[in-house]
Design a protein around this motif. Structure first.
Motif, PDB file in Angstrom:
ATOM      1  N   GLU A  77      39.495  45.595  19.696  1.00 45.64           N
ATOM      2  CA  GLU A  77      38.664  45.298  20.870  1.00 45.64           C
ATOM      3  C   GLU A  77      39.472  44.548  21.925  1.00 45.64           C
ATOM      4  OE1 GLU A  77      35.908  43.114  18.568  1.00 45.64           O
ATOM      5  OE2 GLU A  77      34.558  44.828  18.248  1.00 45.64           O
ATOM      6  N   PHE A  78      40.302  43.623  21.475  1.00 42.09           N
ATOM      7  CA  PHE A  78      41.169  42.834  22.351  1.00 42.09           C
ATOM      8  C   PHE A  78      42.077  43.746  23.183  1.00 42.09           C
ATOM      9  CE2 PHE A  78      45.446  40.903  22.672  1.00 42.09           C
ATOM     10  CZ  PHE A  78      45.176  39.766  23.410  1.00 42.09           C
ATOM     11  N   VAL A  79      42.806  44.660  22.507  1.00 43.79           N
ATOM     12  CA  VAL A  79      43.718  45.524  23.258  1.00 43.79           C
ATOM     13  C   VAL A  79      42.961  46.566  24.080  1.00 43.79           C
ATOM     14  CG1 VAL A  79      45.808  45.176  21.892  1.00 43.79           C
ATOM     15  CG2 VAL A  79      44.227  46.998  21.259  1.00 43.79           C
ATOM     16  N   ALA A  80      41.750  46.917  23.675  1.00 42.99           N
ATOM     17  CA  ALA A  80      40.945  47.849  24.472  1.00 42.99           C
ATOM     18  C   ALA A  80      40.580  47.212  25.815  1.00 42.99           C
ATOM     19  CB  ALA A  80      39.684  48.261  23.711  1.00 42.99           C
ATOM     20  N   VAL A  81      40.216  45.931  25.805  1.00 42.94           N
ATOM     21  CA  VAL A  81      39.905  45.226  27.052  1.00 42.94           C
ATOM     22  C   VAL A  81      41.174  45.064  27.888  1.00 42.94           C
ATOM     23  CG1 VAL A  81      39.080  43.058  28.074  1.00 42.94           C
ATOM     24  CG2 VAL A  81      37.879  44.043  26.108  1.00 42.94           C
ATOM     25  N   LEU A  82      42.271  44.660  27.267  1.00 39.85           N
ATOM     26  CA  LEU A  82      43.524  44.494  28.008  1.00 39.85           C
ATOM     27  C   LEU A  82      44.009  45.815  28.599  1.00 39.85           C
ATOM     28  CD1 LEU A  82      43.435  41.675  26.864  1.00 39.85           C
ATOM     29  CD2 LEU A  82      45.835  41.890  26.280  1.00 39.85           C
ATOM     30  N   ASN A  83      43.815  46.892  27.866  1.00 39.29           N
ATOM     31  CA  ASN A  83      44.208  48.195  28.373  1.00 39.29           C
ATOM     32  C   ASN A  83      43.451  48.530  29.651  1.00 39.29           C
ATOM     33  OD1 ASN A  83      43.767  51.434  28.233  1.00 39.29           O
ATOM     34  ND2 ASN A  83      45.793  50.819  27.485  1.00 39.29           N
ATOM     35  N   LYS A  84      42.171  48.219  29.690  1.00 39.08           N
ATOM     36  CA  LYS A  84      41.387  48.478  30.902  1.00 39.08           C
ATOM     37  C   LYS A  84      41.801  47.524  32.019  1.00 39.08           C
ATOM     38  CE  LYS A  84      38.630  51.247  31.436  1.00 39.08           C
ATOM     39  NZ  LYS A  84      38.669  52.581  32.077  1.00 39.08           N
ATOM     40  N   LEU A  85      42.060  46.253  31.693  1.00 43.62           N
ATOM     41  CA  LEU A  85      42.524  45.300  32.703  1.00 43.62           C
ATOM     42  C   LEU A  85      43.836  45.769  33.336  1.00 43.62           C
ATOM     43  CD1 LEU A  85      41.830  41.876  30.947  1.00 43.62           C
ATOM     44  CD2 LEU A  85      40.661  42.756  32.978  1.00 43.62           C
ATOM     45  N   SER A  86      44.701  46.369  32.533  1.00 46.73           N
ATOM     46  CA  SER A  86      46.012  46.792  33.032  1.00 46.73           C
ATOM     47  C   SER A  86      45.936  48.039  33.908  1.00 46.73           C
ATOM     48  CB  SER A  86      46.968  47.051  31.862  1.00 46.73           C
ATOM     49  OG  SER A  86      46.572  48.207  31.140  1.00 46.73           O
ATOM     50  N   GLN A  87      44.795  48.690  33.935  1.00 46.62           N
ATOM     51  CA  GLN A  87      44.653  49.955  34.650  1.00 46.62           C
ATOM     52  C   GLN A  87      44.552  49.791  36.169  1.00 46.62           C
ATOM     53  OE1 GLN A  87      41.660  52.369  32.819  1.00 46.62           O
ATOM     54  NE2 GLN A  87      41.881  54.013  34.292  1.00 46.62           N
ATOM     55  N   PHE A  88      44.122  48.628  36.634  1.00 47.25           N
ATOM     56  CA  PHE A  88      43.895  48.395  38.066  1.00 47.25           C
ATOM     57  C   PHE A  88      44.679  47.170  38.507  1.00 47.25           C
ATOM     58  CE2 PHE A  88      40.169  50.102  35.959  1.00 47.25           C
ATOM     59  CZ  PHE A  88      40.035  51.323  36.601  1.00 47.25           C
ATOM     60  N   GLN A  89      45.256  47.220  39.682  1.00 47.01           N
ATOM     61  CA  GLN A  89      46.099  46.116  40.134  1.00 47.01           C
ATOM     62  C   GLN A  89      45.320  44.802  40.240  1.00 47.01           C
ATOM     63  OE1 GLN A  89      48.441  46.874  43.647  1.00 47.01           O
ATOM     64  NE2 GLN A  89      49.879  45.265  43.097  1.00 47.01           N
ATOM     65  N   TYR A  90      44.078  44.847  40.733  1.00 41.86           N
ATOM     66  CA  TYR A  90      43.293  43.612  40.875  1.00 41.86           C
ATOM     67  C   TYR A  90      43.033  42.938  39.522  1.00 41.86           C
ATOM     68  CZ  TYR A  90      39.424  46.883  39.856  1.00 41.86           C
ATOM     69  OH  TYR A  90      38.609  47.837  39.300  1.00 41.86           O
ATOM     70  N   SER A  91      42.768  43.716  38.492  1.00 45.37           N
ATOM     71  CA  SER A  91      42.499  43.119  37.175  1.00 45.37           C
ATOM     72  C   SER A  91      43.802  42.821  36.426  1.00 45.37           C
ATOM     73  CB  SER A  91      41.578  44.012  36.349  1.00 45.37           C
ATOM     74  OG  SER A  91      42.062  45.333  36.279  1.00 45.37           O
ATOM     75  N   ALA A  92      44.836  43.622  36.668  1.00 44.47           N
ATOM     76  CA  ALA A  92      46.135  43.339  36.046  1.00 44.47           C
ATOM     77  C   ALA A  92      46.692  42.018  36.575  1.00 44.47           C
ATOM     78  CB  ALA A  92      47.112  44.478  36.320  1.00 44.47           C
ATOM     79  N   ARG A  93      46.516  41.768  37.862  1.00 44.92           N
ATOM     80  CA  ARG A  93      46.973  40.482  38.427  1.00 44.92           C
ATOM     81  C   ARG A  93      46.251  39.311  37.759  1.00 44.92           C
ATOM     82  NH1 ARG A  93      47.081  42.072  44.726  1.00 44.92           N
ATOM     83  NH2 ARG A  93      49.214  42.826  44.799  1.00 44.92           N
ATOM     84  N   TYR A  94      44.963  39.478  37.527  1.00 43.49           N
ATOM     85  CA  TYR A  94      44.201  38.421  36.852  1.00 43.49           C
ATOM     86  C   TYR A  94      44.786  38.166  35.459  1.00 43.49           C
ATOM     87  CZ  TYR A  94      40.417  35.965  34.521  1.00 43.49           C
ATOM     88  OH  TYR A  94      39.692  35.043  33.796  1.00 43.49           O
TER      89      TYR A  94
END
Length: 134
Positions: free
Chosen positions: A44-61
């Protein structure tokens, strides 16, 4: 309505969908904390991180505000479960696609970890020896 949603194992799919929209992401961002992410199973942890990494705004966060989470992602070298392994690898590759100013202090560690994931061993630093003879 979105401000009342809590990040738990049951809501991971909902959070993954909401992260996809920038305005929704900003509403749920306060729920995406180190403590709550660390309570999730590794998949679940890497599933959320994978989605965060998909968009620049969330990857920056992720890159700028969650250093413990980045460390956990980078230290996941003993993950052998195929789905978790692939999500982790994809996450690292997605992050490396962003500009150096976004990656900041994480670039070197991400490059090293990507190398280990694709080659099965740590990157060896080779010195360039210049022969002075012509």
């Amino acid at each position: 309505l979105l401000k009342g949603i809590r990040l738990t194992a049951d809501t991971v799919p909902v959070f993954r969908n909401l992260i996809s929209d920038e305005s929704s992401f900003h509403l749920i961002q306060p729920e995406i904390t180190t403590e709550k992410l660390q309570r999730l199973s590794y998949l679940e942890f890497v599933a959320v991180l994978n989605k965060l990494s998909q968009f620049q705004y969330s990857a920056r966060y992720l890159l700028q505000n969650l250093p413990q989470i980045m460390n956990k992602l980078l230290q996941g070298g003993n993950v052998i479960e195929p789905e978790s392994f692939q999500l982790r690898k994809d996450t690292i590759e997605k992050l490396l696609a962003y500009p150096d100013e976004d990656l900041s202090v994480w670039k070197e560690a991400l490059v090293g970890e990507q190398y280990k994931l694709t080659h099965g061993a740590p990157m060896k630093i080779q010195s360039l020896v210049h022969d002075g003879t012509i």
